[in-house]
Write an enzyme that holds these catalytic residues in place. Structure first.
Site, PDB file in Angstrom:
ATOM      1  N   GLU A   1      45.836  27.653   9.924  1.00 42.35           N
ATOM      2  CA  GLU A   1      44.836  28.233  10.819  1.00 42.35           C
ATOM      3  C   GLU A   1      45.330  29.593  11.317  1.00 42.35           C
ATOM      4  O   GLU A   1      46.495  29.715  11.718  1.00 42.35           O
ATOM      5  CB  GLU A   1      44.582  27.288  12.007  1.00 42.35           C
ATOM      6  CG  GLU A   1      43.572  27.764  13.008  1.00 42.35           C
ATOM      7  CD  GLU A   1      42.221  28.085  12.403  1.00 42.35           C
ATOM      8  OE1 GLU A   1      41.755  29.220  12.611  1.00 42.35           O
ATOM      9  OE2 GLU A   1      41.645  27.212  11.711  1.00 42.35           O
TER      10      GLU A   1
ATOM     11  N   ASP B   1      33.816  30.351   7.078  1.00 43.96           N
ATOM     12  CA  ASP B   1      32.841  31.345   7.530  1.00 43.96           C
ATOM     13  C   ASP B   1      32.123  31.925   6.307  1.00 43.96           C
ATOM     14  O   ASP B   1      32.778  32.436   5.390  1.00 43.96           O
ATOM     15  CB  ASP B   1      33.570  32.459   8.288  1.00 43.96           C
ATOM     16  CG  ASP B   1      32.634  33.372   9.049  1.00 43.96           C
ATOM     17  OD1 ASP B   1      31.501  33.593   8.582  1.00 43.96           O
ATOM     18  OD2 ASP B   1      33.030  33.889  10.111  1.00 43.96           O
TER      19      ASP B   1
ATOM     20  N   GLU C   1      34.761  17.860  11.426  1.00 46.64           N
ATOM     21  CA  GLU C   1      33.909  17.870  12.618  1.00 46.64           C
ATOM     22  C   GLU C   1      32.552  18.495  12.308  1.00 46.64           C
ATOM     23  O   GLU C   1      31.499  17.974  12.705  1.00 46.64           O
ATOM     24  CB  GLU C   1      34.596  18.641  13.755  1.00 46.64           C
ATOM     25  CG  GLU C   1      35.862  17.972  14.286  1.00 46.64           C
ATOM     26  CD  GLU C   1      37.137  18.443  13.594  1.00 46.64           C
ATOM     27  OE1 GLU C   1      37.059  18.979  12.446  1.00 46.64           O
ATOM     28  OE2 GLU C   1      38.224  18.282  14.180  1.00 46.64           O
ATOM     29  N   TYR C   2      32.573  19.626  11.580  1.00 47.66           N
ATOM     30  CA  TYR C   2      31.323  20.295  11.217  1.00 47.66           C
ATOM     31  C   TYR C   2      30.483  19.428  10.294  1.00 47.66           C
ATOM     32  O   TYR C   2      29.251  19.398  10.390  1.00 47.66           O
ATOM     33  CB  TYR C   2      31.618  21.636  10.538  1.00 47.66           C
ATOM     34  CG  TYR C   2      31.939  22.753  11.488  1.00 47.66           C
ATOM     35  CD1 TYR C   2      30.996  23.231  12.387  1.00 47.66           C
ATOM     36  CD2 TYR C   2      33.196  23.349  11.490  1.00 47.66           C
ATOM     37  CE1 TYR C   2      31.292  24.262  13.257  1.00 47.66           C
ATOM     38  CE2 TYR C   2      33.512  24.377  12.355  1.00 47.66           C
ATOM     39  CZ  TYR C   2      32.552  24.840  13.240  1.00 47.66           C
ATOM     40  OH  TYR C   2      32.852  25.860  14.104  1.00 47.66           O
ATOM     41  N   GLU C   3      31.145  18.738   9.373  1.00 47.44           N
ATOM     42  CA  GLU C   3      30.407  17.903   8.429  1.00 47.44           C
ATOM     43  C   GLU C   3      29.655  16.790   9.147  1.00 47.44           C
ATOM     44  O   GLU C   3      28.494  16.510   8.821  1.00 47.44           O
ATOM     45  CB  GLU C   3      31.368  17.317   7.400  1.00 47.44           C
ATOM     46  CG  GLU C   3      30.686  16.570   6.272  1.00 47.44           C
ATOM     47  CD  GLU C   3      31.637  16.175   5.166  1.00 47.44           C
ATOM     48  OE1 GLU C   3      31.203  15.464   4.242  1.00 47.44           O
ATOM     49  OE2 GLU C   3      32.822  16.583   5.209  1.00 47.44           O
TER      50      GLU C   3
END
Length: 216
Positions: free
Chosen positions: A69, A118, A194-196
């Site tokens: 990250e 992104d 988390e996004y999924e």
């Protein structure tokens, strides 16, 4: 969405060198020394808060994982999870994906995950996309022969761009899906980010690509 800066992030990361590495150039060619056992290394670029890489390490003890990250305030959240529940096959790295050839040797990595990167939708920002040919060259420079690159995204434009980019780079596709969750039996080991969870819950299809660099 603006990233909320957490002032204590750098100090907290520096206090846990056994779990989180900053920069990493000094470990080039010697990343196995961080783990209890010498095993294939998989990395996630842009791990966010670390939910995916943490669960992958938990489910796959015979693989070593490194979550990468660039933002220390984001890496902080993943590190807090790892401090609370350490895993012998998971370490974190604070670094920029563009510099990974300075961090890993050729053949040091077996698989790379790009999860909900992104999309950089404007044409003038194409070089910032993590599936642009510049980044593909970086990945090729650290993967083993036959090493895999896997992308998951909810963004159709990034998916289509990545299909084109992988193909033009001469990569060999091993998996392409326009909806990972349409047939759960096809991906029984899928670990959601988390996004999924968020986008799948909204009924948004999740796209997947997996390919390797067939031409060295």
């Amino acid at each position: 969405m603006r990233l909320r800066r957490i002032p204590r992030a750098g100090e907290y990361i520096a206090a846990h060198p056994e779990l989180a590495v900053v920069g990493g150039e000094e470990l080039k060619g010697n990343w196995q020394s961080l783990f209890a056992a010498a095993q294939p290394i998989h990395i996630e670029i842009g791990m966010g808060k670390g939910g995916f890489i943490n669960e992958m390490a938990r489910q796959n003890p015979a693989i070593n994982f490194i979550g990468i990250e660039v933002y220390d305030s984001v890496l902080l959240r993943a590190l807090e999870k790892l401090v609370a529940q350490p895993l012998p096959n998971l370490r974190l790295l604070h670094a920029d994906a563009a510099n990974l050839q300075e961090v890993f040797e050729q053949g040091e990595i077996s698989k790379i995950y790009l999860n909900f990167s992104d999309p950089w939708p404007k044409k003038r920002h194409a070089k910032r996309r993590l599936t642009h040919k510049h980044f593909l060259s970086v990945y090729q420079g650290i993967l083993i022969d036959g090493g895999k690159l896997q992308l998951k995204t909810d963004n159709r434009s990034l998916f289509e761009y990545s299909l084109w980019s992988f193909n033009h780079y001469g990569m060999a596709f091993s998996d392409v899906s326009v909806d990972v969750h349409a047939d759960p039996e096809a991906y029984p080991d899928n670990v959601m980010t988390e996004y999924e969870r968020k986008f799948h819950g909204l009924g948004q299809p999740i796209y997947l690509l997996e390919a390797d660099f067939k031409n060295r």
